[in-house]
Design a protein around this motif. Structure first.
Motif, short mmCIF file in Angstrom:
data_model
loop_
_atom_site.label_atom_id
_atom_site.label_comp_id
_atom_site.label_asym_id
_atom_site.label_seq_id
_atom_site.Cartn_x
_atom_site.Cartn_y
_atom_site.Cartn_z
N ASP A 50 -20.86 41.52 -16.13
CA ASP A 50 -20.31 40.48 -17.00
C ASP A 50 -20.68 39.13 -16.40
OD1 ASP A 50 -18.71 42.34 -18.75
OD2 ASP A 50 -17.81 42.78 -16.80
N LEU A 51 -20.57 38.08 -17.21
CA LEU A 51 -21.02 36.75 -16.80
C LEU A 51 -19.84 35.84 -16.51
CD1 LEU A 51 -23.76 36.10 -19.53
CD2 LEU A 51 -23.99 37.35 -17.38
N ILE A 52 -19.93 35.09 -15.42
CA ILE A 52 -18.98 34.04 -15.09
C ILE A 52 -19.75 32.73 -15.10
CG2 ILE A 52 -17.36 33.12 -13.39
CD1 ILE A 52 -18.35 36.81 -13.43
N VAL A 53 -19.34 31.81 -15.95
CA VAL A 53 -20.09 30.59 -16.21
C VAL A 53 -19.33 29.38 -15.67
CG1 VAL A 53 -21.29 29.23 -17.96
CG2 VAL A 53 -20.84 31.67 -18.37
N HIS A 54 -20.02 28.56 -14.90
CA HIS A 54 -19.46 27.29 -14.45
C HIS A 54 -19.78 26.26 -15.52
CE1 HIS A 54 -19.40 23.97 -11.08
NE2 HIS A 54 -18.51 23.76 -12.03
N LEU A 55 -18.75 25.79 -16.22
CA LEU A 55 -18.93 24.73 -17.21
C LEU A 55 -18.74 23.38 -16.51
CD1 LEU A 55 -17.01 26.08 -20.33
CD2 LEU A 55 -19.44 26.23 -19.83
N THR A 56 -19.69 22.48 -16.72
CA THR A 56 -19.62 21.19 -16.04
C THR A 56 -19.51 20.07 -17.06
OG1 THR A 56 -22.03 20.99 -15.99
CG2 THR A 56 -20.98 22.02 -14.10
N GLY A 57 -18.59 19.16 -16.79
CA GLY A 57 -18.51 17.92 -17.54
C GLY A 57 -19.20 16.83 -16.74
N LYS A 58 -18.55 15.71 -16.59
CA LYS A 58 -19.11 14.62 -15.79
C LYS A 58 -18.94 14.96 -14.32
CE LYS A 58 -16.81 10.77 -15.63
NZ LYS A 58 -16.20 9.49 -16.05
N GLY A 59 -20.04 14.97 -13.59
CA GLY A 59 -20.00 15.27 -12.17
C GLY A 59 -20.52 14.12 -11.34
N ARG A 60 -20.34 14.24 -10.03
CA ARG A 60 -20.82 13.22 -9.11
C ARG A 60 -21.37 13.88 -7.86
NH1 ARG A 60 -21.09 7.78 -10.92
NH2 ARG A 60 -19.32 7.41 -12.33
N ASP A 61 -22.41 13.28 -7.31
CA ASP A 61 -22.87 13.69 -5.99
C ASP A 61 -21.90 13.15 -4.96
OD1 ASP A 61 -24.71 13.00 -3.40
OD2 ASP A 61 -25.44 14.77 -4.44
N ASN A 62 -21.83 13.82 -3.81
CA ASN A 62 -20.93 13.38 -2.76
C ASN A 62 -21.20 11.96 -2.30
OD1 ASN A 62 -21.12 16.32 -2.76
ND2 ASN A 62 -19.75 16.25 -1.01
N ALA A 63 -22.47 11.55 -2.38
CA ALA A 63 -22.83 10.22 -1.88
C ALA A 63 -22.37 9.09 -2.79
CB ALA A 63 -24.35 10.15 -1.68
N SER A 64 -21.95 9.42 -4.00
CA SER A 64 -21.56 8.36 -4.94
C SER A 64 -20.07 8.44 -5.25
CB SER A 64 -22.36 8.49 -6.25
OG SER A 64 -22.03 9.68 -6.91
N LYS A 65 -19.49 7.29 -5.54
CA LYS A 65 -18.09 7.26 -5.91
C LYS A 65 -17.97 7.37 -7.42
CE LYS A 65 -17.52 2.21 -6.17
NZ LYS A 65 -16.73 1.06 -5.65
N GLY A 66 -16.74 7.56 -7.90
CA GLY A 66 -16.50 7.66 -9.34
C GLY A 66 -15.71 8.91 -9.69
N MET A 67 -15.05 8.85 -10.82
CA MET A 67 -14.26 9.97 -11.29
C MET A 67 -15.15 11.06 -11.89
SD MET A 67 -11.05 9.48 -10.73
CE MET A 67 -9.85 8.19 -10.36
N THR A 68 -14.67 12.31 -11.84
CA THR A 68 -15.38 13.42 -12.47
C THR A 68 -14.41 14.19 -13.36
OG1 THR A 68 -14.89 15.20 -10.87
CG2 THR A 68 -16.67 13.67 -10.31
N ASP A 69 -14.96 15.07 -14.17
CA ASP A 69 -14.15 15.99 -14.95
C ASP A 69 -13.79 17.20 -14.08
OD1 ASP A 69 -14.22 14.52 -17.35
OD2 ASP A 69 -16.20 15.33 -17.84
N PRO A 70 -12.68 17.87 -14.37
CA PRO A 70 -12.32 19.06 -13.60
C PRO A 70 -13.32 20.18 -13.83
CG PRO A 70 -10.43 18.22 -14.83
CD PRO A 70 -11.63 17.49 -15.34
N PRO A 71 -13.69 20.95 -12.79
CA PRO A 71 -14.56 22.10 -12.97
C PRO A 71 -13.85 23.19 -13.78
CG PRO A 71 -14.48 21.41 -10.68
CD PRO A 71 -13.38 20.70 -11.37
N VAL A 72 -14.58 23.84 -14.68
CA VAL A 72 -14.05 24.89 -15.55
C VAL A 72 -14.93 26.12 -15.44
CG1 VAL A 72 -13.59 25.55 -17.94
CG2 VAL A 72 -12.96 23.26 -17.14
#
Length: 630
Positions: free
Chosen positions: A153-175
């Motif tokens: 079966d498949l487990i899918v990481h859904l991504t919204g707005k993300g950020r690299d560790n080197a940059s600041k800023g808000m992200t969406d929660p991982p789903v």
């Protein structure tokens, strides 16, 4: 000591060591993985050989059309490769294919079948519709048997707005969402606002850790993480993010408790949660430039995570969660049994003076490097033994791409090929090949160059042994370090796709044969992670030993699973029953995704693959046990 006493002393010593030498790794029990593809008026059918099947096991292939009685469509026993082209099936019928195994003249039923509906159009992929979540798209995928039916079966990481560790800023929660291969939605987990989204943050492991036939889902959690039944982990009222837009750490999460949670793969409900090891501690102590400085107070180095699954005792799988690699590096091994997590060991490089500090990669690999039946973790420029002690380090420091396999069949054992970032103020090779067991260096190149990508595998169908190449290389190299030809067109992923044992080049949504051009293009599908052009997953999840390619559709509404329809004469047990390859699929989603590799040399001039030393776990009681090995 007389000869009799000496004999018995040696005999008992042998018995004491035998479990470590001969113990079998618990492995998933799979069905036959039958797959059928309609193409140009005929049907291609493939199915898997299990790693525990006898070499003389043969098959009969059956087709049931509509309401008619099933008929055998092969004229003689199928003793070789497990693929078949059926030109006689009527496309106007609903057709179902399945196989029966035959040993010593006795035919037995096996688990697994595949159906194509009547008047179905040609379609070279399986479609898995994704449950829409506003602003989110499917990214990395992992597989596991979540319901005990012998299928992945498949487990899918859904991504919204993300950020690299080197940059600041808000992200969406991982789903995360789970689906069966027929597209049935199973569950959703939301990790909440206190887990940041980005390639280096949320590493998730999917594996049957306790041997009950059902895979678990494991990842780092925090206050406000929510399971499929809306059960909240920790304190939902807490918001540990830095919410000051003027701050250098705006959007980052550098305070608050951190947890490690195990979720039921069947239901998505949390089973157990414990404190994450290691805790953050001194934020600045995880390494700055050169890996030694305490000059990173922005949370860039401290929140660099990786993970894997490994058979540390040679029998049972453990999950390993890792933090840091530019400086301080910690690996924490956990066992899961009786619905509880137990710490097995913790490896901690601690500071920049430690020879293991700063040697980790954006990825890792798992393999039995010393052939004792137990797995080691090859974490870039260092190797951690099954007991959690450092085995060796090359001193070549951090890098982005890693490949571990029997790359040189002339040399006993496994080899490691990796590329390295040459940080400011440091010197060393940008490319290195070394022994996986001892760390002995076999080849280096690109001295003092920062090399970002590199690949090693047998891609030249005219040559024995792996080839090596990397970004900036002027030529393709053989595994001895000799220049042999033109550099391949891509430096990303690999896949087994055509009729030989040589690997093909997988890049973005297309597959090429080195020196021969394009083999396949997945029209209307996209890869992930920008220029890295990585698939959602590439793995041998059904059919014969060749690998499937999973990509997202260009409109992000579905996952598409592509399988080869090229007949082959090579018979090979499923790669998923080679423990090293199976561990590769578990860690493929981690950091900068890398292609999986087998524990044996696979390619031009390969010998028959060694039988894996595995024991298949029983199917859950609700599943008919007709897939047991003879």
């Amino acid at each position: 000591m007389n000869l009799s006493k000496k004999f018995w002393t040696l005999f008992f010593l042998f018995l004491l060591s035998a479990p470590a030498v001969f113990s079998q790794k618990q492995m998933e029990n799979l069905d036959r993985g039958v797959i059928a593809v309609k193409e140009k008026g005929q049907f291609y059918i493939g199915w898997r050989v299990l790693g525990t099947d006898p070499d003389l096991l043969a098959f009969n292939l059956y087709r049931k059309s509509g309401t008619k009685t099933a008929v055998r469509i092969n004229t003689g026993l199928i003793t070789g490769a497990t693929n078949f082209v059926d030109p006689t099936a009527n496309p106007q019928d609903e057709n179902t294919w399945y196989v029966k195994s035959v040993l010593n003249g006795v035919e037995k039923e096996t688990l697994g079948s595949f159906t194509i509906a009547s008047n179905s159009p040609d379609k070279n992929y399986l479609s898995i519709p994704i449950k829409e979540k506003n602003g989110y798209i499917p990214n990395d995928v992992s597989v596991g048997d979540l319901n005990g039916d012998g299928q992945y079966d498949l487990i899918v990481h859904l991504t919204g707005k993300g950020r690299d560790n080197a940059s600041k800023g808000m992200t969406d929660p991982p789903v995360f969402q789970a689906y069966t291969l027929n597209g049935t939605f199973l569950w959703e987990i939301n990790l909440g606002i206190n887990i940041r989204e980005g390639a280096h943050y949320t590493q998730f492991m999917v594996y049957d850790l306790d041997g009950d036939g059902i895979s678990e889902f494991v990842c780092k959690t925090a206050d406000g993480s929510v399971d499929s039944a809306n059960k909240i982990i920790g304190d939902a009222s807490k918001d540990w993010r830095d919410t000051n837009p003027e701050s250098a750490t705006y959007g980052k999460i550098l305070k608050g408790p951190e947890y490690l949670s195990v979720f039921n793969g069947r239901t998505g409900e949390v089973i157990t949660t414990t404190d994450y090891i290691p805790e953050r501690g001194d934020i600045g102590a995880w390494g700055g430039k050169g890996g030694n400085g305490k000059n990173d107070a922005t949370g860039n180095r401290v929140d660099r995570f990786t993970a894997c699954v490994a058979y540390l005792d040679g029998v049972h799988p453990s999950v390993i969660m890792c933090r840091g690699y530019y400086g301080r590096t910690v690996l924490s091994a956990w066992d899961f049994k009786d619905n509880k997590l137990t710490s097995r060991w913790v490896f901690d490089s601690k500071n920049g003076d430690n020879p293991y500090s700063g040697m980790g990669y954006h990825n890792l690999s798992v393999a039995d490097v010393d052939n004792d039946g137990k797995d080691e973790i090859i974490f870039g420029s260092m190797c951690i033994d099954d007991n959690g002690k450092g085995l060796y380090t090359t001193g070549f420091r951090h890098g982005d791409a890693l490949h571990v396999s029997d790359l040189d069949p002339d040399i006993p054992g496994l080899e490691v090929f990796g590329v390295h970032e040459i940080e400011e103020g440091t010197k060393g090779p940008g490319v290195a090949l070394f022994s996986a067991e001892t760390g002995k260096v076999l080849f280096t190149d690109a001295l003092n160059e920062d090399v970002g990508r590199g690949v090693a595998d047998n891609i030249d169908s005219t040559r024995v042994g792996a080839q090596m190449w990397w970004s900036g290389a002027s030529s393709l190299y053989d595994i001895k370090g000799n220049k042999i030809g033109k550099v391949p067109s891509s430096t990303n992923f690999l896949i087994y796709w055509d009729d030989d044992a040589t690997r093909e080049l997988l890049n973005a949504n297309y597959i090429e044969k080195y020196g021969k051009g394009r083999l396949f293009t997945a029209e209307g599908a996209l890869s992930n992670n920008g220029s890295k052009s990585t698939p959602a997953l590439s793995a041998d999840i059904f059919g014969d030993w060749r690998e499937e390619l999973i990509l997202r559709s260009s409109d992000n509404t579905e996952l598409r699973i592509y399988t080869t329809t090229i007949p082959t004469s090579i018979r090979q047990y499923t790669l998923m029953h080679d423990p090293q390859y199976r561990m590769s699929i578990a860690w493929q989603n981690v950091g900068y995704n890398q292609p999986p590799h087998t524990s044996f040399y696979m390619g031009k001039g390969m010998k028959p693959a060694p039988k894996p030393n595995i024991e298949l776990v029983p199917f859950p009681k609700s599943i008919k046990k007709i897939n047991k090995p003879f």
